[in-house]
Design a protein around this motif. Structure first.
Motif, PDB file in Angstrom:
ATOM      1  N   PHE A  86       0.821  -1.214   0.000  1.00 36.70           N
ATOM      2  CA  PHE A  86       0.000   0.000   0.000  1.00 36.70           C
ATOM      3  C   PHE A  86       0.850   1.256   0.000  1.00 36.70           C
ATOM      4  O   PHE A  86       0.331   2.361  -0.029  1.00 36.70           O
ATOM      5  CB  PHE A  86      -0.992  -0.009   1.167  1.00 36.70           C
ATOM      6  N   SER A 106      -2.512   5.708   2.264  1.00 37.89           N
ATOM      7  CA  SER A 106      -1.876   4.796   1.330  1.00 37.89           C
ATOM      8  C   SER A 106      -1.296   5.583   0.157  1.00 37.89           C
ATOM      9  O   SER A 106      -1.758   6.680  -0.145  1.00 37.89           O
ATOM     10  CB  SER A 106      -2.890   3.789   0.791  1.00 37.89           C
ATOM     11  N   ARG A 110      -2.152   2.160  -4.319  1.00 30.82           N
ATOM     12  CA  ARG A 110      -3.427   1.845  -3.671  1.00 30.82           C
ATOM     13  C   ARG A 110      -4.544   1.301  -4.590  1.00 30.82           C
ATOM     14  O   ARG A 110      -5.170   0.297  -4.281  1.00 30.82           O
ATOM     15  CB  ARG A 110      -3.913   3.075  -2.879  1.00 30.82           C
ATOM     16  N   ALA A 115      -5.422  -0.713  -0.067  1.00 30.33           N
ATOM     17  CA  ALA A 115      -5.080   0.302   0.926  1.00 30.33           C
ATOM     18  C   ALA A 115      -4.534  -0.356   2.189  1.00 30.33           C
ATOM     19  O   ALA A 115      -4.543  -1.580   2.302  1.00 30.33           O
ATOM     20  CB  ALA A 115      -6.325   1.114   1.265  1.00 30.33           C
ATOM     21  N   ASP A 118      -6.645  -2.943   3.635  1.00 26.14           N
ATOM     22  CA  ASP A 118      -6.725  -4.201   2.894  1.00 26.14           C
ATOM     23  C   ASP A 118      -5.625  -5.178   3.299  1.00 26.14           C
ATOM     24  O   ASP A 118      -5.743  -6.377   3.061  1.00 26.14           O
ATOM     25  CB  ASP A 118      -6.658  -3.927   1.395  1.00 26.14           C
TER      26      ASP A 118
END
Lengths: 363, 484
Positions: A86, A106, A110, A115, A118
């Motif tokens: 990220f 991020s 991204r 991000a 995630d």
């Protein structure tokens, strides 16, 4: 290390008992971000709690203490051919993992890789009662309980003090190459979105000054094939360029008095603010528009018009940098969502002592 | 309010056929995909619009009536098990794909839309919805959000939480909220993540905006056989260490290989102790490179045989055996009991040998299928419910497997959810202070606890024996659905 946790925990409990707020501090590189801490807040320095707890490259997971500098983590990963995909910004070498999670920011990769949230797998944290809690874990798939670890991302420290964080990591791409193409803004927005819908190894896009930059990441053969399809010229300064976007050292960011970050639907046509002396830089296929004002543009009327434009484009606007201490930083929430936020805050931090006001004045 | 009054109140804004209360009409709703758990709801409602959903919620709120939401009913943890004194709300009629935006690569859909229907609708634009749970031909996207569903491709493409942008959410008071946005993030707390996998406990989703991905140009599969399960585990680590994130990476143990080969004749090596399936997808150039490297890694990791799919037919044939593992278990044993733990991959050999020891100890066979890339293990314990005491033995065996998963640093559920079924194991995985936070989250959205009561998070005093998914032969509700 346990002594650090005991210290944090007893500090939190004492603050809760006396209702005296705490300001959680990492490296301080993002202290400018979000609403300022309340004046009477006592600083809780979490940087002593640092170091990598567990890292096995073949598990694709790293667990580190929140006070660990991001540069340390990145360099360890790089030695093992891996990365934080990220691309968290670090505005200085002091930037910590905990700060990166709490701000939830991020970088250029991204839209393609995901991000911060995630890659979040699990946290160890202290809540507003000083309780030592674990959520999530070190595994990729885990649906036991609510996703409290992801809730910590971007919460600006208002829900707890992060102690340890487990993140998924990814391999470094074999090859990275940046292309640039000359075009106007609206063509660039259409171009980025059109190509994002094709199975190409694009890993970043950035548009500034009528020049579109595209980064390709992958195997040599895949990058070459994509380069042929996209056209444009190879740009040898690509590495520096993406880093300068990530860490905001690019000339675009330098002289600005106020910096707005508009996170909107990627296909939104060029935004125009005729009343402002503002420059724009576009990332994330058009989903991120930076607006740099050479004079302060954080007044209520201006802020409202920027926020309205972002909202109409399906998103929100953040006053990212400003000298105006009184200005709201984040897009106001409607009353229903604010009520849910306040109730969550009440559960995690009943005394309201953790970073009060850093996200919204209401809590 | 009496059932009769509730029915009348519902009929004031719902057509008569959308309010079911006769026993024979309620029967089809008494369980979800986990048919071992059954309960007849008091009333079933079938709203067709968000406005009707809001009215139902307001009525439940006003009358303190429990409400359980249900999608396609394919869930495997009893998450949609009805409440005997409550209303079961099926969202199956909210089944419209409202918009596909090919340029922005998004689809806006209602919760009752089937997972695969989204990909079908996006296909003309060269796009698809990435998460592919095994039940994707039947399961609904609303249920996917509730369970944070994954699929065999989730190591590379992520779970539901990674592939949605925005939700329209109704809370129990009937209030409407927009969670997430059309951009890539939203202000405030990440409620989109909190809602995903919340098992219908926090609110009712009436609209979902999902991300669409470009369909990869090509996919190819390598099948490798090993004479030792540890070598197969090492091969997985070696692929990752080489910087490859495979689109899918699945492992089967010997007993599974034999069961599926007998059933399907997929061409698996019957002498193997373990078979690995490793898929690469992407551009033609990428796939060619990656397949060559995966092949070499399998060989240097000690594979006894390695084959690469030559075409799409062969790729699907290699996959077919893996996808048939659950039905194959049903053929070699009267009953099987499926677990869903996740472990750090490095502990695979230890956990599998622990399972083997337990298997001998209990005198029960166990098939192991494994999402090797992400550490999600599905041991299938084979037993016969007609043999007195065998089910109890199986449950105890299953409980010990889950304990091993937790001890190995893993979790009691990787993808099937807690629901009703694993409610007791939550006490093993979480401390009371952590469960207290979960209850706090619940009450922030649903202070009276009317949505899906008794599921997902145990009360603090309920800490008892372990349980697991119980599949009784012939009683699984969707025997034709692939499960993997």
């Amino acid at each position: 290390m346990n002594a650090d946790i005991d210290h944090f925990s007893s500090t939190i409990r004492a603050a809760a008992e006396s209702s005296l707020p705490l300001s959680i501090a990492g490296g301080g590189s993002k202290a400018f971000y979000g609403c300022p801490s309340t004046a009477q807040a006592k600083k809780l320095d979490v940087t002593p709690y640092r170091g990598v707890v567990d890292y096995e490259p073949t598990e694709l997971v790293i667990t580190a203490r929140a006070g660990t500098p991001l540069v340390e983590i990145k360099s360890l990963l790089r030695e093992n051919g891996q990365m934080l995909a990220f691309e968290p910004p670090h505005f200085s070498n002091a930037s910590t993992l905990g700060g990166g999670i709490a701000t939830g920011l991020s970088g250029p990769r991204r839209p393609y890789s995901g991000a911060v949230r995630d890659f979040m797998l699990g946290v160890r944290m202290l809540d507003g009662n000083g309780r030592d809690l674990h959520f999530g874990g070190q595994v990729m798939k885990n649906v036991a309980g609510y996703d409290v670890s992801r809730l910590m991302v971007g919460a600006m420290g208002t829900l707890g003090v992060l102690l340890e964080v487990s993140l998924k990591v990814l391999p470094l791409p074999a090859v990275e190459r940046t292309l640039h193409l000359e075009m106007d803004e609206s063509s660039a927005i259409a171009f980025m979105n059109r190509w994002a819908g094709k199975p190409l190894p694009i890993s970043a896009t950035g548009f500034t000054g009528n020049r579109l930059h595209i980064r390709l990441s992958g195997s040599e053969s895949a990058v070459c094939a994509a380069q042929k399809q996209l056209g444009g010229d190879a740009f040898s300064e690509g590495g520096i360029f993406w880093k300068s976007l990530r860490d905001q050292t690019h000339d675009f960011f330098k002289p600005a008095m106020s910096l707005w970050r508009l996170s909107i639907k990627s296909t939104t046509p060029p935004l125009s603010f005729p009343d402002l002396h503002a420059r724009q830089l576009i990332e994330w296929n058009g989903a991120l528009r930076w607006l740099a004002c050479d004079e302060e543009c954080s007044g209520n009327a201006t802020a409202n018009s920027i926020r309205q434009a972002a909202k109409s484009a399906g998103g929100h606007a953040t006053l990212f940098r400003s000298q105006n201490q009184a200005a709201l930083r984040f897009q106001p929430l409607d009353s229903g969502l604010m009520c849910i936020h306040q109730r969550l805050k009440q559960k995690f931090d009943p005394a309201g002592i953790l970073n009060p006001g850093r996200l919204y004045p209401e809590f | 309010m009496s059932p009769k009054d509730l029915i009348n109140a519902l009929r004031a804004f719902l057509p008569a056929e959308a309010v079911l209360h006769e026993t024979e009409d309620l029967r089809p709703y008494e369980c979800d995909g986990l048919s071992a758990y059954r309960k007849t709801p008091m009333i079933v409602v079938l709203p067709e619009s968000e406005a009707q959903v809001a009215r139902i919620l307001q009525l439940c709120h006003a009358t303190q009536t429990p409400l359980v939401a249900r999608g396609a009913g394919t869930g495997l943890s009893g998450g949609a098990l009805p409440h005997a004194e409550g209303i079961l709300m099926s969202l199956a009629k909210l089944n419209q794909i409202l918009e596909i935006d090919p340029l922005a690569r998004t689809a806006r859909v209602q919760p009752g839309v089937r997972n695969l229907a989204i990909s079908d609708a996006a296909k003309p634009y060269g796009l698809y919805y990435a998460p592919d749970p095994s039940s994707q031909i039947a399961c609904s996207i609303g249920g996917n959000v509730a369970e944070n569903s994954g699929g065999v491709h989730c190591l590379k493409y992520g779970l539901t939480v990674h592939n949605i942008l925005k939700l329209r959410l109704l809370t129990i008071d009937g209030e409407h909220h927009e969670i997430g946005g059309d951009g890539l993030d939203s202000p405030g707390f990440d409620l989109l993540a909190l809602m995903t996998g919340s098992e219908g406990m926090l609110g009712i989703v009436t609209e979902i905006t999902v991300k669409l991905m470009p369909i990869p140009e090509k996919a190819q599969l390598v099948m490798a056989a090993f004479d030792d399960i540890q070598k197969a585990g090492n091969a997985v680590a070696n692929v990752i260490a080489a910087g490859i994130i495979p689109a899918g990476m699945e492992m089967m143990d010997k007993i599974t290989i034999h069961a599926v080969e007998e059933f399907l004749h997929a061409g698996y090596d019957l002498n193997a102790q373990a078979i690995l399936l490793c898929e690469s997808d992407g551009t033609t150039e990428e796939v060619a490179d990656e397949i060559e490297r995966i092949n070499a890694i399998m060989k240097t990791s000690g594979a006894t045989s390695v084959s690469t799919s030559r075409d799409e037919t062969e790729r699907l044939r290699f996959w077919a055996g893996r996808k048939a593992a659950f039905p194959a278990a049903g053929r070699v044993s009267p009953d099987y009991y499926c677990m869903d733990g996740t472990i750090p991959r490095k502990h695979l050999a230890t956990v599998l040998s622990g399972i083997e020891t337990l298997s001998e100890e209990y005198g029960l066979r166990c098939m192991n299928v494994f999402h090797a890339g992400d550490g999600n293990l599905h041991p299938l314990i084979l037993y016969d419910a007609n043999t007195p005491g065998e089910l109890e033995k199986t449950e105890e065996f299953g409980g010990k497997i889950l304990e091993m998963c937790i001890q190995a640093g893993g979790t009691i559920t990787g993808e099937h959810g807690v629901g009703m079924e694993k409610i007791n194991q939550m006490c093993v995985q979480f401390k009371s202070s952590e469960l207290d936070i979960f209850h706090g989250v619940k009450s922030a959205f649903d202070p009276q606890g009317l949505l899906n009561p008794g599921k997902a998070v145990p009360t603090l005093h309920r800490c008892a024996e372990l349980g697991a998914m119980h599949v009784h032969s012939g009683s699984e509700r969707f025997p034709d659905l692939p499960r993997f």
